[in-house]
Scaffold this active site. Sequence first.
Site, PDB file in Angstrom:
ATOM      1  N   CYS A 288       0.838  -1.200   0.000  1.00 55.91           N
ATOM      2  CA  CYS A 288       0.000   0.000   0.000  1.00 55.91           C
ATOM      3  C   CYS A 288       0.868   1.243   0.000  1.00 55.91           C
ATOM      4  O   CYS A 288       2.039   1.224   0.403  1.00 55.91           O
ATOM      5  CB  CYS A 288      -0.987   0.005   1.161  1.00 55.91           C
ATOM      6  SG  CYS A 288      -0.260   0.149   2.809  1.00 55.91           S
ATOM      7  N   PRO A 311       3.454  -2.465   3.572  1.00 51.40           N
ATOM      8  CA  PRO A 311       2.929  -1.090   3.557  1.00 51.40           C
ATOM      9  C   PRO A 311       4.062  -0.100   3.315  1.00 51.40           C
ATOM     10  O   PRO A 311       5.161  -0.242   3.853  1.00 51.40           O
ATOM     11  CB  PRO A 311       2.346  -0.928   4.962  1.00 51.40           C
ATOM     12  CG  PRO A 311       2.089  -2.333   5.429  1.00 51.40           C
ATOM     13  CD  PRO A 311       3.209  -3.140   4.841  1.00 51.40           C
ATOM     14  N   HIS A 312       3.757   0.920   2.502  1.00 49.10           N
ATOM     15  CA  HIS A 312       4.817   1.847   2.092  1.00 49.10           C
ATOM     16  C   HIS A 312       4.348   3.287   2.226  1.00 49.10           C
ATOM     17  O   HIS A 312       3.340   3.564   2.864  1.00 49.10           O
ATOM     18  CB  HIS A 312       5.249   1.524   0.658  1.00 49.10           C
ATOM     19  CG  HIS A 312       6.730   1.390   0.491  1.00 49.10           C
ATOM     20  ND1 HIS A 312       7.547   2.475   0.300  1.00 49.10           N
ATOM     21  CD2 HIS A 312       7.541   0.310   0.492  1.00 49.10           C
ATOM     22  CE1 HIS A 312       8.811   2.074   0.171  1.00 49.10           C
ATOM     23  NE2 HIS A 312       8.835   0.755   0.287  1.00 49.10           N
ATOM     24  N   ASP A 313       5.073   4.168   1.591  1.00 54.68           N
ATOM     25  CA  ASP A 313       5.049   5.615   1.741  1.00 54.68           C
ATOM     26  C   ASP A 313       3.802   6.215   2.381  1.00 54.68           C
ATOM     27  O   ASP A 313       2.701   6.156   1.831  1.00 54.68           O
ATOM     28  CB  ASP A 313       5.203   6.263   0.356  1.00 54.68           C
ATOM     29  CG  ASP A 313       6.474   5.860  -0.341  1.00 54.68           C
ATOM     30  OD1 ASP A 313       7.195   6.751  -0.779  1.00 54.68           O
ATOM     31  OD2 ASP A 313       6.745   4.648  -0.478  1.00 54.68           O
ATOM     32  N   SER A 315       1.672   5.743   4.562  1.00 57.03           N
ATOM     33  CA  SER A 315       0.453   5.081   5.024  1.00 57.03           C
ATOM     34  C   SER A 315       0.399   5.208   6.549  1.00 57.03           C
ATOM     35  O   SER A 315       1.439   5.267   7.214  1.00 57.03           O
ATOM     36  CB  SER A 315       0.454   3.609   4.601  1.00 57.03           C
ATOM     37  OG  SER A 315       0.422   3.497   3.185  1.00 57.03           O
TER      38      SER A 315
END
Length: 529
Positions: A288, A311-313, A315
Amino acid sequence: MNHQARKGSISLLAGALLLASCAGFAHAVQANVEPAAKPVTMGKGLQQAKTYTVSSAPTEPLELATPKLPDLSGYTAEAIAAKIVRSKVGKISVRRMMQEDALKDFIGGDNKMAEWVVRQHGIPQAIFVDDGYMNLKDLAKKQPKYVIETAPGVYLAKLPIVVGRHGILEIDKQTQELRLSQEAGSFLVNDGQLFVRDTKITGWREKDNGPATFNSPKEFRPFLLAWGGTETYIANSKIASFGYANSKSYGVSISQYTPNMAKVLKRPEPTGWIVGSEFSDMWYGFYCYETRDFVVKGNTYKDNIVYGIDPHDRSHRLIIADNTVFGTKKKHGIIISREVNDSFIFNNRSYDNHLSGLVIDRNSVNNLIAHNEIYQNHTDGITLYESADNLLWGNKVLSNRRHGIRIRNSVNIRLYENVAMANGLTGVYGHIKDLTNTDRDIKLDPFDAQVSLIVVGGELAANGSGPLSIDSPLSVELYRVSMLAPTKSSGISFTGILGDRQDEILDLLVRQQKAVLIDPVERQTEMQD
């Protein structure tokens, strides 16, 4: 070995180590001395040499109430079913992919356009669900040329399927399996609401009449992507053989629109839940980007290629709980990276992954990592890279090949009631590192080369290189840490800054049962011109 068997073996290991601790306790205090007044000088690399003192510290500031975890009881398949609004029948159309906001990321530019032209043997098209609700079974009846029922309840999609901004698509148990054709370039994009329940979706290689199993990073495989402003819900389903190394095409991805489009469209951050489902042979099991309040609960991520859960940037407020992640082939089981903040990662099991079991990375702060079982991973158990202000509580980190818990360039890391046993190197390892000559983009992901830890309670036992090693810290506080069952006959041994003051530290920590503060002081010598 299946998951239950692995859990049993870990429990037996822990029991054996605790029995061995009685023998190890005799070695725990190597000297019965009062703390020396003389400071010790340590440090190298990025920082100037620092002088440290060892002293007792007040314990009251170190006492911390058991953190409150989110209530998971409402995140169920039944609650997902209750969200579906079927009152308005949606519209189905086949349209050209060009000029559609939801597809610009895949169709823009001649190179991207050419791929779909070749796959579809003409101007690229997609099936759109707009202005209301549609079940996949009914969609297939309306578009039998492009969604073919190959067996009762088994459908082969020969075009991309796009849920429009006001569309609702449900894929439920009426669909035994939805197969997305690799050869025809099929994929799923959600720009509205998508519900996947009690079914199976597979990337499909028609020439083999089987799943589009992973061959190489650049080979197209079907994928699922949900854009900004959407809700995506997956429950009790199996998804397999998705994704490849192309932006937003990783597997199951939840992503805000790209920055330029986000400024124009002004869609809110996407959200949704994934519960009780299984993901295998995915490039990324879950990814994400700028996503809020997403829940990933009670799923199995097995034998995926690069990451299980990623999960990424930017979030935030995520819940990642009760998942089992194992067999990741290239990198980590679970990783959050680049400003993934204010999130909860708890009660997960992550084991037998190629690198670390759980990683907190690139300025991801204010997260609670609690009660996870992280074991038998091929490098570290839990790794924190350049991410300050995180709390690790009550995790079991066992039999990982390198360090149990590794902390790099991160300050105010609080480790409470964690157990790190039988890891190949150090139970808890804190260090600084110069990343200038690495692939890390320092402008994009700035950091300070500093580390500071508070370690309270828990147990560090039978780790190959010792219980603790801290390199050039801003400060270290230790309290109520059990360090039994040393692997070396000489007893417990510290390395790093702790090693030079080991006798004093153990006297305060074990014999006097006080909190220990290892703190730098200003150097007494002055530099000469």
